[in-house]
Enzyme design. Structure first.
Site, PDB file in Angstrom:
ATOM      1  N   THR A 282      -7.094   5.914  12.745  1.00 15.54           N
ATOM      2  CA  THR A 282      -7.532   6.892  11.748  1.00 15.54           C
ATOM      3  C   THR A 282      -8.450   7.968  12.327  1.00 15.54           C
ATOM      4  OG1 THR A 282      -8.977   7.121   9.808  1.00 15.54           O
ATOM      5  CG2 THR A 282      -9.312   5.166  11.133  1.00 15.54           C
TER       6      THR A 282
ATOM      7  N   LYS B 138     -12.036   0.254  12.780  1.00 13.89           N
ATOM      8  CA  LYS B 138     -10.745   0.765  13.261  1.00 13.89           C
ATOM      9  C   LYS B 138     -10.807   1.146  14.742  1.00 13.89           C
ATOM     10  CE  LYS B 138      -7.828   0.845   9.714  1.00 13.89           C
ATOM     11  NZ  LYS B 138      -6.403   0.487   9.730  1.00 13.89           N
TER      12      LYS B 138
ATOM     13  N   ALA C  59      -5.122  -3.082   5.556  1.00 12.46           N
ATOM     14  CA  ALA C  59      -6.521  -2.803   5.888  1.00 12.46           C
ATOM     15  C   ALA C  59      -7.355  -2.718   4.618  1.00 12.46           C
ATOM     16  CB  ALA C  59      -6.644  -1.474   6.638  1.00 12.46           C
TER      17      ALA C  59
ATOM     18  N   HIS D 158      -3.669  11.283   4.643  1.00 15.68           N
ATOM     19  CA  HIS D 158      -2.350  11.593   4.087  1.00 15.68           C
ATOM     20  C   HIS D 158      -2.220  10.977   2.694  1.00 15.68           C
ATOM     21  CE1 HIS D 158      -2.135   8.241   6.936  1.00 15.68           C
ATOM     22  NE2 HIS D 158      -1.293   7.677   6.084  1.00 15.68           N
TER      23      HIS D 158
ATOM     24  N   GLU E 184     -10.990   8.813  10.970  1.00 22.21           N
ATOM     25  CA  GLU E 184     -12.368   8.371  10.719  1.00 22.21           C
ATOM     26  C   GLU E 184     -13.033   7.848  11.997  1.00 22.21           C
ATOM     27  OE1 GLU E 184     -14.498   8.243   7.715  1.00 22.21           O
ATOM     28  OE2 GLU E 184     -13.074   9.873   7.414  1.00 22.21           O
TER      29      GLU E 184
ATOM     30  N   SER F  85      -9.080  -0.177   3.329  1.00 21.74           N
ATOM     31  CA  SER F  85      -8.908   1.215   3.771  1.00 21.74           C
ATOM     32  C   SER F  85      -9.832   2.212   3.068  1.00 21.74           C
ATOM     33  CB  SER F  85      -7.447   1.642   3.552  1.00 21.74           C
ATOM     34  OG  SER F  85      -7.196   1.797   2.172  1.00 21.74           O
TER      35      SER F  85
ATOM     36  N   GLY G 189       0.820  -1.213   0.000  1.00 22.07           N
ATOM     37  CA  GLY G 189       0.000   0.000   0.000  1.00 22.07           C
ATOM     38  C   GLY G 189       0.854   1.263   0.000  1.00 22.07           C
ATOM     39  N   GLN G 190       0.182   2.396  -0.013  1.00 21.37           N
ATOM     40  CA  GLN G 190       0.892   3.687  -0.021  1.00 21.37           C
ATOM     41  C   GLN G 190       1.858   3.810   1.162  1.00 21.37           C
ATOM     42  OE1 GLN G 190      -0.663   8.148  -0.295  1.00 21.37           O
ATOM     43  NE2 GLN G 190      -0.965   7.388   1.783  1.00 21.37           N
TER      44      GLN G 190
ATOM     45  N   TYR H 209     -15.968   1.217   8.205  1.00 22.96           N
ATOM     46  CA  TYR H 209     -14.510   1.388   8.289  1.00 22.96           C
ATOM     47  C   TYR H 209     -14.119   2.030   9.622  1.00 22.96           C
ATOM     48  CZ  TYR H 209      -9.852   3.328   7.526  1.00 22.96           C
ATOM     49  OH  TYR H 209      -8.527   3.673   7.664  1.00 22.96           O
TER      50      TYR H 209
HETATM   51  P1  NAP Z   1      -3.666   1.308   1.218  1.00 25.14           P
HETATM   52  O1  NAP Z   1      -2.843   1.998   0.196  1.00 25.14           O
HETATM   53  O2  NAP Z   1      -5.058   0.906   0.896  1.00 25.14           O
HETATM   54  O3  NAP Z   1      -2.837   0.012   1.693  1.00 25.14           O
HETATM   55  C1  NAP Z   1      -3.415  -0.999   2.448  1.00 25.14           C
HETATM   56  C2  NAP Z   1      -2.777  -2.322   2.022  1.00 25.14           C
HETATM   57  O4  NAP Z   1      -3.319  -3.371   2.827  1.00 25.14           O
HETATM   58  C3  NAP Z   1      -3.052  -2.679   0.566  1.00 25.14           C
HETATM   59  O5  NAP Z   1      -1.845  -2.954  -0.110  1.00 25.14           O
HETATM   60  C4  NAP Z   1      -3.897  -3.949   0.684  1.00 25.14           C
HETATM   61  O6  NAP Z   1      -3.654  -4.894  -0.288  1.00 25.14           O
HETATM   62  C5  NAP Z   1      -3.437  -4.503   2.011  1.00 25.14           C
HETATM   63  N1  NAP Z   1      -4.401  -5.469   2.541  1.00 25.14           N
HETATM   64  C6  NAP Z   1      -5.756  -5.314   2.618  1.00 25.14           C
HETATM   65  N2  NAP Z   1      -6.293  -6.414   3.134  1.00 25.14           N
HETATM   66  C7  NAP Z   1      -5.279  -7.293   3.368  1.00 25.14           C
HETATM   67  C8  NAP Z   1      -5.227  -8.600   3.889  1.00 25.14           C
HETATM   68  N3  NAP Z   1      -6.330  -9.245   4.274  1.00 25.14           N
HETATM   69  N4  NAP Z   1      -4.021  -9.218   3.990  1.00 25.14           N
HETATM   70  C9  NAP Z   1      -2.897  -8.567   3.593  1.00 25.14           C
HETATM   71  N5  NAP Z   1      -2.886  -7.325   3.090  1.00 25.14           N
HETATM   72  C10 NAP Z   1      -4.074  -6.697   2.982  1.00 25.14           C
HETATM   73  O7  NAP Z   1      -3.742   2.176   2.545  1.00 25.14           O
HETATM   74  P2  NAP Z   1      -2.731   3.312   3.077  1.00 25.14           P
HETATM   75  O8  NAP Z   1      -3.246   4.621   2.651  1.00 25.14           O
HETATM   76  O9  NAP Z   1      -1.344   2.908   2.797  1.00 25.14           O
HETATM   77  O10 NAP Z   1      -3.013   3.223   4.642  1.00 25.14           O
HETATM   78  C11 NAP Z   1      -2.246   2.369   5.483  1.00 25.14           C
HETATM   79  C12 NAP Z   1      -3.031   2.090   6.750  1.00 25.14           C
HETATM   80  O11 NAP Z   1      -3.300   3.316   7.414  1.00 25.14           O
HETATM   81  C13 NAP Z   1      -4.383   1.446   6.544  1.00 25.14           C
HETATM   82  O12 NAP Z   1      -4.603   0.584   7.645  1.00 25.14           O
HETATM   83  C14 NAP Z   1      -5.373   2.586   6.594  1.00 25.14           C
HETATM   84  O13 NAP Z   1      -6.628   2.139   7.020  1.00 25.14           O
HETATM   85  C15 NAP Z   1      -4.701   3.480   7.609  1.00 25.14           C
HETATM   86  N6  NAP Z   1      -4.932   4.916   7.464  1.00 25.14           N
HETATM   87  C16 NAP Z   1      -4.723   5.535   6.278  1.00 25.14           C
HETATM   88  C17 NAP Z   1      -4.882   6.913   6.173  1.00 25.14           C
HETATM   89  C18 NAP Z   1      -4.631   7.649   4.893  1.00 25.14           C
HETATM   90  O14 NAP Z   1      -5.095   8.792   4.762  1.00 25.14           O
HETATM   91  N7  NAP Z   1      -3.876   7.090   3.952  1.00 25.14           N
HETATM   92  C19 NAP Z   1      -5.266   7.645   7.314  1.00 25.14           C
HETATM   93  C20 NAP Z   1      -5.444   6.968   8.519  1.00 25.14           C
HETATM   94  C21 NAP Z   1      -5.264   5.611   8.592  1.00 25.14           C
HETATM   95  P3  NAP Z   1      -4.368  -4.861  -1.726  1.00 25.14           P
HETATM   96  O15 NAP Z   1      -3.465  -3.985  -2.515  1.00 25.14           O
HETATM   97  O16 NAP Z   1      -4.353  -6.291  -2.140  1.00 25.14           O
HETATM   98  O17 NAP Z   1      -5.739  -4.319  -1.516  1.00 25.14           O
HETATM   99  O1  F7E Z   2     -12.620  10.819   0.660  1.00 27.50           O
HETATM  100  C1  F7E Z   2     -15.294  13.030  -0.582  1.00 27.50           C
HETATM  101  C2  F7E Z   2     -15.698  11.905   0.358  1.00 27.50           C
HETATM  102  O2  F7E Z   2     -12.031   8.535  -0.100  1.00 27.50           O
HETATM  103  C3  F7E Z   2     -12.387  12.112   1.164  1.00 27.50           C
HETATM  104  C4  F7E Z   2      -8.698   6.840   3.776  1.00 27.50           C
HETATM  105  O3  F7E Z   2      -7.308   6.844   3.604  1.00 27.50           O
HETATM  106  O4  F7E Z   2      -8.647   8.931   4.947  1.00 27.50           O
HETATM  107  C5  F7E Z   2      -9.209   8.266   3.834  1.00 27.50           C
HETATM  108  O5  F7E Z   2     -10.618   8.236   3.944  1.00 27.50           O
HETATM  109  C6  F7E Z   2     -13.645  12.955   1.059  1.00 27.50           C
HETATM  110  C7  F7E Z   2     -14.910  12.288   1.599  1.00 27.50           C
HETATM  111  O6  F7E Z   2     -10.860   9.601   1.906  1.00 27.50           O
HETATM  112  C8  F7E Z   2     -15.500  11.757  -3.968  1.00 27.50           C
HETATM  113  O7  F7E Z   2     -17.108  11.894   0.533  1.00 27.50           O
HETATM  114  C9  F7E Z   2     -16.221  13.472  -2.868  1.00 27.50           C
HETATM  115  O8  F7E Z   2     -15.624  13.243   2.335  1.00 27.50           O
HETATM  116  O9  F7E Z   2     -10.350  10.390  -0.338  1.00 27.50           O
HETATM  117  P1  F7E Z   2     -11.434   9.786   0.442  1.00 27.50           P
HETATM  118  P2  F7E Z   2     -11.558   9.347   3.316  1.00 27.50           P
HETATM  119  O10 F7E Z   2     -12.889   8.740   3.178  1.00 27.50           O
HETATM  120  O11 F7E Z   2     -11.451  10.608   4.090  1.00 27.50           O
HETATM  121  C10 F7E Z   2      -8.952   8.353   6.223  1.00 27.50           C
HETATM  122  C11 F7E Z   2      -8.259   9.152   7.286  1.00 27.50           C
HETATM  123  C12 F7E Z   2      -8.658   6.897   6.270  1.00 27.50           C
HETATM  124  O12 F7E Z   2      -8.342   6.368   7.316  1.00 27.50           O
HETATM  125  C13 F7E Z   2      -9.036   6.100   5.075  1.00 27.50           C
HETATM  126  O13 F7E Z   2      -8.349   4.854   5.042  1.00 27.50           O
HETATM  127  O14 F7E Z   2     -13.899  13.198  -0.331  1.00 27.50           O
HETATM  128  N1  F7E Z   2     -15.500  12.720  -2.004  1.00 27.50           N
HETATM  129  N2  F7E Z   2     -16.238  12.901  -4.068  1.00 27.50           N
HETATM  130  C14 F7E Z   2     -15.039  11.650  -2.658  1.00 27.50           C
HETATM  131  N3  F7E Z   2     -14.253  10.636  -2.246  1.00 27.50           N
HETATM  132  C15 F7E Z   2     -13.919   9.700  -3.169  1.00 27.50           C
HETATM  133  N4  F7E Z   2     -13.106   8.690  -2.782  1.00 27.50           N
HETATM  134  N5  F7E Z   2     -14.370   9.748  -4.453  1.00 27.50           N
HETATM  135  C16 F7E Z   2     -15.166  10.775  -4.918  1.00 27.50           C
HETATM  136  O15 F7E Z   2     -15.565  10.794  -6.081  1.00 27.50           O
END
Ligand code: NAP
Ligand code: F7E
Length: 338
Positions: free
Chosen positions: A126, A154, A83, A180, A128, A85, A12-13, A150
């Protein structure tokens, strides 16, 4: 001896950024990933580190396999980033979301406990989990009111990590990270959906972007910086949980405008609600429209981090602001589209 770290979700990212960071700190890095038909480790290749980490094909819901590998590796640190995610998808797949985001975390904690491993465990929590609460900023003391499967899943893991810390004296941590992003962000998330679309629109001036709620506010930071805090938390051992964000909040509409201004595309918004559109002044045509399908059954309207504790304890604060982040992502998608 090299320190050993397991990163779940290394594909993942955050997994890619963290792997790169831990390698720079001389760790032996193991990465659990889930095989699927299309993954080609593109993010690890981006950093040219695929051959520097040990990747293990392991779905984290496979309890016996998790037990086997934890016992074999006996890691100093585990960063649980795997996750389901995507918030939108959690409404359609609440069960899978719960199995991966909640129960798998419990398996990890139980395994560490029963094997009596000397392992620090970082959980990717998160913003969230806050959902909609009545506060202008959210910190570690704010209440939780998650608004999606979600967020609920979490919150379970966050609480479980705290309980294992208190009940069994385990070295668990929970980073409550706000949104992020980066050039490695998944294409389904709104920032990347926007920059990816605009990069191709910039040259072709055709096609349309369909979005949902433009008025939700998010505290967006840069993933490359945030992974440092995960390591700081585990290594400085100051406290269980930290809120990580920038302390600024921006609408989706504003994020689009940062990108359009960078591209010098002249635009005008018209209409309201689902009729709102963004018109390209050069062509006179709408290129961004609203689609109801992208609205969420329950939305988190407003998030803004209060990182007072992070600054005080870990002496850490982010440098990259949302506008710079938008430009960074735009530039990267333009390059890829060339
Ligand atoms: P991401 O890009 O969606 O990466 C999550 C990775 O987890 C993906 O590569 C996914 O694999 C893998 N995964 C999902 N289910 C799995 C399973 N059952 N077994 C093994 N691997 C699995 O998410 P991210 O943005 O890097 O975020 C990293 C973590 O931080 C996540 O837990 C997310 O919920 C949390 N988080 C993210 C944000 C954010 O804004 N980015 C903010 C707060 C918390 P696949 O590629 O196969 O789907
Ligand atoms: O949505 C609005 C949508 O999917 C952000 C994950 O990394 O951050 C992420 O969750 C906002 C929401 O991120 C579209 O309704 C409008 O209000 O980019 P998002 P998220 O839901 O905030 C948290 C911290 C995590 O933990 C999560 O893993 O944007 N929105 N129009 C849209 N969102 C999407 N995806 N697509 C649209 O077309």
């Amino acid at each position: 001896m090299l320190k050993k770290a397991i990163i779940t979700g290394i594909n993942g990212q955050d997994g890619a950024y963290l792997a790169n960071f831990l390698l720079s700190k001389n760790y032996k890095v193991y990465g659990f990933y889930r095989r699927n038909s299309s993954n080609d480790f593109w993010r690890l290749k981006y950093f040219d580190i695929l051959n520097k980490v040990t990747v293990i094909d392991l779905d984290i819901t496979e309890q016996l396999e998790v037990h086997y590998y934890l016992n074999k590796i006996k890691p100093d640190e585990i960063y649980n980033l795997a996750a389901q995610s995507f918030v939108q998808s959690s409404f359609n797949n609440p069960y899978q979301t719960t199995i991966i985001n909640s129960l798998a975390v419990l398996f990890f904690l139980e395994t560490i406990k029963t094997l009596k491993l000397d392992t620090s465990f970082y959980q990717a929590s998160t913003s969230e989990m806050f959902g909609n609460i009545n506060s202008t900023k959210q910190n570690e003391k704010s209440g939780f009111n998650p608004r999606s499967p979600y967020g609920v899943s979490k919150l379970y893991s966050h609480n479980m990590c705290l309980n294992y810390r208190e009940a069994f004296n385990m070295d668990t941590y929970s980073g409550i990270l706000f949104n992020h992003e980066s050039p490695l962000r998944g294409y389904e998330f709104v920032t990347r959906k926007i920059t990816n679309f605009l990069a191709s629109y910039y040259t072709n001036r055709n096609d349309k972007l369909h979005l949902g709620n433009l008025y939700a506010k998010r505290d967006w930071g840069f993933a490359g910086e945030y992974v440092e805090v995960m390591w700081e938390m585990i290594n400085k051992k100051k406290d269980f949980d930290y809120v990580v964000g920038t302390g600024r909040t921006t609408t989706i509409k504003k994020f689009i405008e940062f990108c359009l201004n960078y591209l010098e595309i002249n635009y005008q918004w018209t209409g309201e609600g689902v009729k709102e559109k963004c018109i390209d002044k050069k062509t006179g045509k709408a290129f961004i429209e609203i689609s109801k399908e992208h609205y969420r059954p329950t939305e988190v309207n407003y998030l803004k981090a209060d990182i007072t504790k992070l600054k005080k304890d870990l002496k850490w604060e982010p440098k990259i602001k949302v506008q710079e982040l938008a430009v960074m992502m735009m530039k990267s998608d333009l390059l890829r589209n060339k």
